[in-house]
Structure formats: structure tokens, C-alpha cells
Design a protein around this motif. Structure first.
Motif, mmCIF file in Angstrom:
data_model
loop_
_atom_site.group_PDB
_atom_site.id
_atom_site.type_symbol
_atom_site.label_atom_id
_atom_site.label_comp_id
_atom_site.label_asym_id
_atom_site.label_seq_id
_atom_site.Cartn_x
_atom_site.Cartn_y
_atom_site.Cartn_z
ATOM 1 N N ARG A 291 -0.587 10.703 4.605
ATOM 2 C CA ARG A 291 -1.873 10.300 4.735
ATOM 3 C C ARG A 291 -2.080 9.493 6.038
ATOM 4 O O ARG A 291 -1.225 9.140 6.911
ATOM 5 C CB ARG A 291 -2.225 9.632 3.336
ATOM 6 N N ILE A 292 -3.472 9.731 6.359
ATOM 7 C CA ILE A 292 -4.010 8.812 7.531
ATOM 8 C C ILE A 292 -5.008 7.605 6.803
ATOM 9 O O ILE A 292 -5.485 7.844 6.078
ATOM 10 C CB ILE A 292 -5.217 9.822 8.331
ATOM 11 N N ILE A 293 -4.428 6.577 7.329
ATOM 12 C CA ILE A 293 -5.223 5.223 6.825
ATOM 13 C C ILE A 293 -5.831 4.548 7.792
ATOM 14 O O ILE A 293 -5.510 4.238 8.828
ATOM 15 C CB ILE A 293 -4.023 4.370 6.233
ATOM 16 N N LEU B 212 0.932 -1.258 -0.106
ATOM 17 C CA LEU B 212 0.218 -0.010 0.158
ATOM 18 C C LEU B 212 0.955 1.257 0.133
ATOM 19 O O LEU B 212 0.484 2.251 -0.571
ATOM 20 C CB LEU B 212 -0.916 -0.087 1.201
ATOM 21 N N LEU B 213 2.013 1.194 0.469
ATOM 22 C CA LEU B 213 2.874 2.359 0.794
ATOM 23 C C LEU B 213 3.469 2.901 -0.453
ATOM 24 O O LEU B 213 3.820 2.026 -1.359
ATOM 25 C CB LEU B 213 4.018 2.100 1.700
ATOM 26 N N MET B 214 3.233 4.185 -0.647
ATOM 27 C CA MET B 214 3.932 4.779 -2.118
ATOM 28 C C MET B 214 5.292 5.192 -2.100
ATOM 29 O O MET B 214 5.738 4.932 -0.808
ATOM 30 C CB MET B 214 3.126 6.050 -2.238
ATOM 31 N N VAL C 85 -3.254 4.113 10.791
ATOM 32 C CA VAL C 85 -1.887 4.052 10.517
ATOM 33 C C VAL C 85 -1.659 5.831 10.086
ATOM 34 O O VAL C 85 -2.323 6.168 9.128
ATOM 35 C CB VAL C 85 -1.557 3.247 9.482
ATOM 36 N N LEU C 86 -0.582 6.348 10.634
ATOM 37 C CA LEU C 86 -0.366 7.618 10.077
ATOM 38 C C LEU C 86 1.084 7.790 9.604
ATOM 39 O O LEU C 86 2.052 7.120 10.168
ATOM 40 C CB LEU C 86 -0.280 8.627 11.354
ATOM 41 N N MET D 96 -9.413 -7.025 4.764
ATOM 42 C CA MET D 96 -9.095 -5.583 5.446
ATOM 43 C C MET D 96 -9.612 -4.786 4.621
ATOM 44 O O MET D 96 -9.199 -4.564 3.295
ATOM 45 C CB MET D 96 -7.992 -5.472 6.121
ATOM 46 N N ASP D 97 -10.398 -3.646 5.161
ATOM 47 C CA ASP D 97 -10.755 -2.385 4.425
ATOM 48 C C ASP D 97 -9.820 -1.426 4.686
ATOM 49 O O ASP D 97 -9.548 -1.087 5.914
ATOM 50 C CB ASP D 97 -12.199 -2.010 4.721
ATOM 51 N N PHE D 98 -9.316 -0.712 3.723
ATOM 52 C CA PHE D 98 -8.457 0.629 3.944
ATOM 53 C C PHE D 98 -9.175 1.615 3.649
ATOM 54 O O PHE D 98 -9.737 1.907 2.395
ATOM 55 C CB PHE D 98 -7.121 0.459 3.280
ATOM 56 N N THR D 99 -9.249 2.738 4.282
ATOM 57 C CA THR D 99 -9.532 3.824 3.771
ATOM 58 C C THR D 99 -8.456 5.187 4.159
ATOM 59 O O THR D 99 -8.225 5.173 5.353
ATOM 60 C CB THR D 99 -10.934 4.529 4.649
ATOM 61 N N ASP D 100 -8.205 6.050 3.083
ATOM 62 C CA ASP D 100 -7.230 7.025 3.531
ATOM 63 C C ASP D 100 -7.601 8.197 3.034
ATOM 64 O O ASP D 100 -8.299 8.572 2.216
ATOM 65 C CB ASP D 100 -5.923 6.711 2.664
#
Length: 233
Positions: free
Chosen positions: A59-61, A28-30, A54-55, A72-76
Motif C-alpha cells: 500500500r501507500i501510506i 502498522l506494518l502487516m 511511505v510506499l 500522527m495521522d495515517f491514511t493508506d
């Protein structure tokens, strides 16, 4: 990658939850994105699949397990979208919340108090960097030196006589002032906005948004309320 996240296990984080997040974050990390802190939800009862937040420096995830923890669902939310952050400490843990510039309110509860304070501090640091990018990038002296030549060229092209003659010919332009519809008179006995905490101001803004969505107030009234409340936050 796992070694990198061991530093987040010293504030009561669930090791299993951290391990699951770690395995997902790898993809996921850019580029250039680094994790600053991970907080894990801890409810009074046994939480088999806790939510996490996760900060990173970008962004905030929000991470929410589903399907019995198999996925798992991720919203950033990028830091550019964040308008404000809040922490409310309760008897059992704390609630971390933030508001976006599109009036969206997001919160995650039952965060251990130490973790909540850490993510709040990290979030404030990231927002401060957005407001003052100079402190995280090019030194002030370099920026001034780069700007000086262009500024000096503009001054050399303007002659004193021309400025004076134009000032005599052209009439003075009246100043344009913006007017806003005044807010309704403060009801008797109600506390002033200046006396409210940031959390109370945030709740009040949410209430006005609900009134707007239900058609109980006009858009112009909501904008006036919002502008007034944000001036105290």
C-alpha cells in the motif's frame, strides 16, 4: 528496525522525520509487508513537522504529524485501489499524486525531486506487478503445465460429429455490440486528448468530476468523458 530505515537517508530525508515514522510503522506494518521507500516533504521555509509518504509492497501510506508532532495521522491506500500515479516537477521540489479507482485524487507537494522520482518508479513497479502477476510469482511454464490436463480433457469429451450437427441445427447468434453515447464535438481551437500529457488528462478528469458533483453534467456524460480520457492514459 531503525537500522532498516537508514537506507532512506541518502536523498535529503529529514533524519528526525524518518525516526518518528519508524517508531510508528513498527505497529502498522502487516505480516509480509515491507517498506520500499520513504519520501519526506521539504518546504522552502523550515518545516518542523513535515508530511511523509511511505510506499510498501502492499500500500501507500500518507503520514501527517499533528499536535505539535506528538501524534500522527495515517491514511493508506492499497495498490488494488490505485488507478494511476503522477509526478510533477516544480522549481521548488516536486508534487507526487495518484488517483484511485473511486475517482479520489491524492497529492503531496514539496517532495525533493530525487525522492519524487524514486517513489514514482517504485509505484509503477507495484502497479505493473498487479497487471502481470506471473512475473512476480509462479513461472509461466508451471502455469501452462497445470492448465494443460484440464484443457486436454475438455477436448477429448467433444466429438467432431456432435459439433458439426449442432452447428447445422442451431442458427448463428448475431454478434452483440455495445454502443456508447458519443462525446460532444471537440470545440474549435481546443487541443485533442491525444495531444495532452498524463497530468493534463488527470486535471481534465478532475474538472469533469466537479461538473458532475455540481449537477452541471449528467452521470452518463461523465462516464463517457471518463472512458475517453482513460483510453489515453
Amino acid at each position: 528496525m531503525k537500522e532498516q530505515f537508514k537506507k532512506f537517508l541518502n536523498e535529503e530525508q529529514d533524519p528526525k522525520a524518518i525516526e518518528k515514522i519508524t517508531s510508528k510503522l513498527t505497529d502498522l506494518l502487516m505480516k509480509g509487508e515491507e517498506v520500499g521507500y520513504i519520501a519526506v516533504q521539504k518546504k522552502p521555509a523550515i518545516t518542523v513537522f513535515p508530511d511523509s509518504i511511505v510506499l510498501t509492497n502492499k500500500r501507500i501510506i500518507i503520514c501527517k504529524p499533528k499536535n505539535l508532532g506528538l501524534s500522527m495521522d495515517f491514511t493508506d491506500y492499497t495498490w488494488d485501489d490505485i488507478a494511476s500515479t503522477f509526478v510533477k516537477e516544480n522549481i521548488l521540489g516536486s508534487e507526487f499524486s495518484f488517483g484511485t479507482k473511486t475517482d479520489l485524487a491524492v497529492s503531496i507537494d514539496y517532495i525533493p525531486k530525487i525522492q519524487a522520482r524514486k517513489i514514482y518508479t517504485y509505484a509503477k513497479e507495484q502497479l505493473d506487478l498487479l497487471k502481470n502477476p506471473v512475473s512476480a510469482g509462479t513461472p509461466v511454464q508451471e502455469i501452462v503445465e497445470e492448465a494443460e490436463p484440464e484443457f486436454e480433457d475438455e477436448i477429448e469429451e467433444v466429438e467432431t460429429e456432435e459439433v458439426t450437427s449442432f452447428a447445422e441445427i442451431l442458427p448463428a447468434t448475431p454478434a452483440v455490440t455495445e454502443t456508447y453515447e458519443p462525446l460532444p464535438t471537440q470545440p474549435a481551437g481546443e487541443r485533442k486528448l491525444s495531444d495532452l500529457s498524463k497530468e493534463e488528462l488527470f486535471d481534465k478528469l478532475q474538472n469533469y468530476k466537479k461538473l458532475l458533483d455540481n449537477g452541471l453534467i449528467m452521470q452518463g456524460e461523465y462516464d463517457a468523458y471518463k472512458k475517453e480520457i482513460l483510453s489515453y492514459m
